[in-house]
Structures are given as structure tokens and as C-alpha cells.
Write a protein that holds these residues in place. Structure first.
Motif, PDB file in Angstrom:
ATOM      1  N   ALA A 231      46.812  -3.347 -41.091  1.00  0.00           N
ATOM      2  CA  ALA A 231      46.810  -1.812 -41.221  1.00  0.00           C
ATOM      3  C   ALA A 231      45.366  -1.323 -40.713  1.00  0.00           C
ATOM      4  CB  ALA A 231      46.908  -1.425 -42.341  1.00  0.00           C
ATOM      5  N   SER A 232      44.142  -2.327 -40.785  1.00  0.00           N
ATOM      6  CA  SER A 232      42.891  -1.792 -40.378  1.00  0.00           C
ATOM      7  C   SER A 232      42.251  -2.322 -39.120  1.00  0.00           C
ATOM      8  CB  SER A 232      41.918  -2.101 -41.566  1.00  0.00           C
ATOM      9  OG  SER A 232      42.051  -3.422 -41.596  1.00  0.00           O
ATOM     10  N   THR A 233      43.203  -3.282 -38.354  1.00  0.00           N
ATOM     11  CA  THR A 233      42.584  -3.983 -37.293  1.00  0.00           C
ATOM     12  C   THR A 233      42.719  -3.202 -35.995  1.00  0.00           C
ATOM     13  OG1 THR A 233      42.598  -5.872 -35.936  1.00  0.00           O
ATOM     14  CG2 THR A 233      44.727  -5.096 -36.371  1.00  0.00           C
ATOM     15  N   THR A 234      41.950  -3.388 -35.038  1.00  0.00           N
ATOM     16  CA  THR A 234      42.045  -2.517 -33.882  1.00  0.00           C
ATOM     17  C   THR A 234      42.282  -3.501 -32.615  1.00  0.00           C
ATOM     18  OG1 THR A 234      39.492  -2.687 -33.349  1.00  0.00           O
ATOM     19  CG2 THR A 234      40.508  -0.708 -34.561  1.00  0.00           C
ATOM     20  N   ALA A 235      42.139  -4.886 -32.952  1.00  0.00           N
ATOM     21  CA  ALA A 235      42.311  -6.094 -31.927  1.00  0.00           C
ATOM     22  C   ALA A 235      43.843  -6.215 -31.807  1.00  0.00           C
ATOM     23  CB  ALA A 235      41.475  -7.132 -32.511  1.00  0.00           C
TER      24      ALA A 235
ATOM     25  N   GLN B 140      52.151   2.338 -38.205  1.00  0.00           N
ATOM     26  CA  GLN B 140      51.303   3.348 -37.370  1.00  0.00           C
ATOM     27  C   GLN B 140      50.286   2.520 -36.544  1.00  0.00           C
ATOM     28  OE1 GLN B 140      50.375   6.150 -40.259  1.00  0.00           O
ATOM     29  NE2 GLN B 140      52.175   7.347 -40.057  1.00  0.00           N
ATOM     30  N   ASN B 141      49.413   1.529 -37.242  1.00  0.00           N
ATOM     31  CA  ASN B 141      48.575   0.808 -36.620  1.00  0.00           C
ATOM     32  C   ASN B 141      48.787  -0.244 -35.549  1.00  0.00           C
ATOM     33  OD1 ASN B 141      45.464   0.517 -36.530  1.00  0.00           O
ATOM     34  ND2 ASN B 141      46.053  -1.482 -37.273  1.00  0.00           N
TER      35      ASN B 141
ATOM     36  N   PHE C 161      45.987  -0.978 -26.098  1.00  0.00           N
ATOM     37  CA  PHE C 161      46.171  -1.989 -25.355  1.00  0.00           C
ATOM     38  C   PHE C 161      46.850  -2.015 -24.034  1.00  0.00           C
ATOM     39  CE2 PHE C 161      47.882  -6.299 -24.171  1.00  0.00           C
ATOM     40  CZ  PHE C 161      46.691  -6.785 -23.888  1.00  0.00           C
ATOM     41  N   ALA C 162      48.056  -1.024 -24.114  1.00  0.00           N
ATOM     42  CA  ALA C 162      48.796  -1.195 -22.929  1.00  0.00           C
ATOM     43  C   ALA C 162      48.010  -0.018 -22.045  1.00  0.00           C
ATOM     44  CB  ALA C 162      50.047  -0.679 -23.432  1.00  0.00           C
ATOM     45  N   GLY C 163      47.301   0.975 -22.790  1.00  0.00           N
ATOM     46  CA  GLY C 163      46.576   1.639 -21.907  1.00  0.00           C
ATOM     47  C   GLY C 163      45.406   1.059 -21.174  1.00  0.00           C
ATOM     48  N   LYS C 164      44.849   0.156 -21.721  1.00  0.00           N
ATOM     49  CA  LYS C 164      43.853  -0.516 -20.991  1.00  0.00           C
ATOM     50  C   LYS C 164      44.254  -1.669 -19.832  1.00  0.00           C
ATOM     51  CE  LYS C 164      40.743  -0.392 -25.204  1.00  0.00           C
ATOM     52  NZ  LYS C 164      40.141  -1.290 -26.248  1.00  0.00           N
ATOM     53  N   GLN C 165      45.321  -1.741 -19.943  1.00  0.00           N
ATOM     54  CA  GLN C 165      46.148  -2.730 -19.109  1.00  0.00           C
ATOM     55  C   GLN C 165      46.831  -2.027 -18.087  1.00  0.00           C
ATOM     56  OE1 GLN C 165      45.827  -6.001 -19.386  1.00  0.00           O
ATOM     57  NE2 GLN C 165      44.301  -5.764 -21.036  1.00  0.00           N
ATOM     58  N   ASN C 166      46.653  -0.549 -18.045  1.00  0.00           N
ATOM     59  CA  ASN C 166      47.249   0.269 -17.038  1.00  0.00           C
ATOM     60  C   ASN C 166      48.846   0.045 -16.898  1.00  0.00           C
ATOM     61  OD1 ASN C 166      44.727   1.128 -16.114  1.00  0.00           O
ATOM     62  ND2 ASN C 166      44.585  -0.596 -14.764  1.00  0.00           N
TER      63      ASN C 166
ATOM     64  N   THR D 217      53.001   5.241 -17.821  1.00  0.00           N
ATOM     65  CA  THR D 217      53.158   6.072 -18.901  1.00  0.00           C
ATOM     66  C   THR D 217      54.646   5.945 -19.477  1.00  0.00           C
ATOM     67  OG1 THR D 217      51.446   7.308 -18.015  1.00  0.00           O
ATOM     68  CG2 THR D 217      52.854   8.306 -19.950  1.00  0.00           C
ATOM     69  N   GLU D 218      55.544   5.875 -18.277  1.00  0.00           N
ATOM     70  CA  GLU D 218      57.085   5.993 -18.808  1.00  0.00           C
ATOM     71  C   GLU D 218      57.318   4.823 -19.540  1.00  0.00           C
ATOM     72  OE1 GLU D 218      56.188   6.261 -15.275  1.00  0.00           O
ATOM     73  OE2 GLU D 218      55.752   8.116 -15.289  1.00  0.00           O
ATOM     74  N   GLU D 219      56.984   3.579 -18.927  1.00  0.00           N
ATOM     75  CA  GLU D 219      57.234   2.340 -19.536  1.00  0.00           C
ATOM     76  C   GLU D 219      56.563   2.225 -20.907  1.00  0.00           C
ATOM     77  OE1 GLU D 219      56.290  -2.381 -18.901  1.00  0.00           O
ATOM     78  OE2 GLU D 219      56.472  -0.988 -17.166  1.00  0.00           O
ATOM     79  N   LEU D 220      55.444   2.763 -21.232  1.00  0.00           N
ATOM     80  CA  LEU D 220      54.752   2.735 -22.391  1.00  0.00           C
ATOM     81  C   LEU D 220      55.634   3.596 -23.381  1.00  0.00           C
ATOM     82  CD1 LEU D 220      52.122   1.687 -24.059  1.00  0.00           C
ATOM     83  CD2 LEU D 220      51.078   3.744 -23.079  1.00  0.00           C
ATOM     84  N   ASP D 221      55.900   4.940 -22.904  1.00  0.00           N
ATOM     85  CA  ASP D 221      56.620   5.624 -23.764  1.00  0.00           C
ATOM     86  C   ASP D 221      57.994   4.948 -24.238  1.00  0.00           C
ATOM     87  OD1 ASP D 221      54.591   7.581 -23.685  1.00  0.00           O
ATOM     88  OD2 ASP D 221      55.555   8.950 -22.108  1.00  0.00           O
TER      89      ASP D 221
END
Length: 191
Positions: free
Chosen positions: A34-38, A114-115, A123-128, A131-135
Motif C-alpha cells: 500500500a505504501s510502495t512506489t516501486a 489503489q496503490n 510505470f506504464a507512463g514511464k515506459q511510453n 494511453t488507450e492501452e493503458l486506459d
């Protein structure tokens, strides 16, 4: 060799200890996730905390139980003892997890979910990732979360039956691996 009833009681005791240890590890894992960002923590924690540590503990308690019965047991004795141990552990873990997530910290499961969505999105945003696939992936994760929030009685019963079957199969596998028949000594022939 201890009698069967004594072995079953000891198996239940080891199962209760096993369940409490796994429950404590599981609760700690909830807060960790719940608290990680990795992203590696999100990926590795289920493998480590839901598989590797429980298997290592199962091996430890199985060997302790075999030692308790004198070091030797048949496939049937091993399967019954290990099943009792695994079932007790499953019961303690499931009941403890339910009580904790519904009484002690009601929001922990939602915070974990949520986390996971947030870290996966970042992570997906950093991997480019497009957006459609991510959504689409986020919608799938959210739908999966919503489906698990209000299980029907049928789903609960089905889950319990499935868990008992898996527990029995795991006990049979462990029994096959850890059974140890007493050695058969050849009689010497003397004239």
C-alpha cells in the motif's frame, strides 16, 4: 512412533503456528504494498510473500512433524498429518485476514488496490505505453477489483471448496516428497 491421534494434534498445533506466521507476514505485506512506489515490489511481493515464504515454512513444519513422529511415516500418515497442518494454517490465515480487513483496518484492501493501480500507471507512463492501452488495462484492473468486492454466497462456497481441494493436493504432494518408510533390515542367516 507416536500414535496417530498424537500426531494429528501436533499437526494442528503446527498448522496454527504456520497460519499465524503467514497471517502476520500477509498483514505486513499489505502495508508494504500500500505504501510502495516501486514496480518491482508490486511484482515480486506476491511471488515472495504468497509462494516462496509459505512453501519454505511448509517444508520447515513438515520436517518438524516428521521428526515428531520419529522420523518415519507412511504416505498415508504423512498425507493426513500434512493435510491437517495445512488446513489449520489455511483456516487461521483466512479467518484472521477476514477479521483484520473487515474490522481492524477496513480500508487497507482498497488502499492496496489503489496503490497497485497508481504504481502500474506510473510505470506504464514511464515506459511510453499508449494511453488507450493503458486506459484499457486500468479499466480491467478496476473491474477485477469491483467484482471481488461483493462475492455471492455461491462464490464464497466455491472458493472454500476450491481451497480445500488445493490444500489436499498440496498435502499429497508434500506427503509424496517427505514420506519416509522405516528401513527394512535383511535377516542374517546363521547356521
Amino acid at each position: 512412533m507416536q500414535d496417530k491421534r498424537s500426531m494429528q494434534k501436533q499437526a494442528a498445533v503446527y498448522g496454527l503456528l504456520f497460519g499465524v506466521i503467514i497471517l502476520i507476514i500477509g498483514i505486513i505485506a499489505l502495508y508494504w504494498i500500500a505504501s510502495t512506489t516501486a514496480m518491482p515490489v508490486i511484482i515480486a511481493s506476491p511471488v515472495l510473500l504468497s509462494f516462496a515464504i509459505p512453501v519454505a515454512l511448509a517444508i520447515f513444519f513438515t520436517l518438524k512433524l516428521r521428526k515428531y513422529v520419529g522420523g518415519y511415516w507412511s504416505m498415508r500418515e504423512a498425507a493426513s498429518g500434512i493435510f491437517i497442518m495445512f488446513f489449520a494454517a489455511y483456516f487461521v490465515y483466512s479467518l484472521g485476514n477476514y477479521i483484520y480487513s473487515h474490522s481492524v483496518d477496513k480500508g487497507i484492501t482498497e488502499r492496496v488496490q489503489q496503490n497497485i493501480v497508481k504504481v502500474t500507471t506510473d510505470f506504464a507512463g514511464k515506459q511510453n505505453v499508449p494511453t488507450e492501452e493503458l486506459d484499457e488495462k486500468i479499466d480491467e484492473i478496476k473491474a477485477s477489483i469491483e467484482a471481488g468486492k461483493n462475492p455471492t454466497i455461491g462464490h464464497v462456497i466455491q472458493g472454500i471448496i476450491f481451497s480445500i481441494i488445493i490444500t489436499f493436493i498440496a498435502a499429497l504432494i508434500f506427503a509424496a516428497i517427505f514420506k519416509k518408510e522405516p528401513p527394512v533390515f535383511a535377516k542374517s542367516v546363521s547356521e
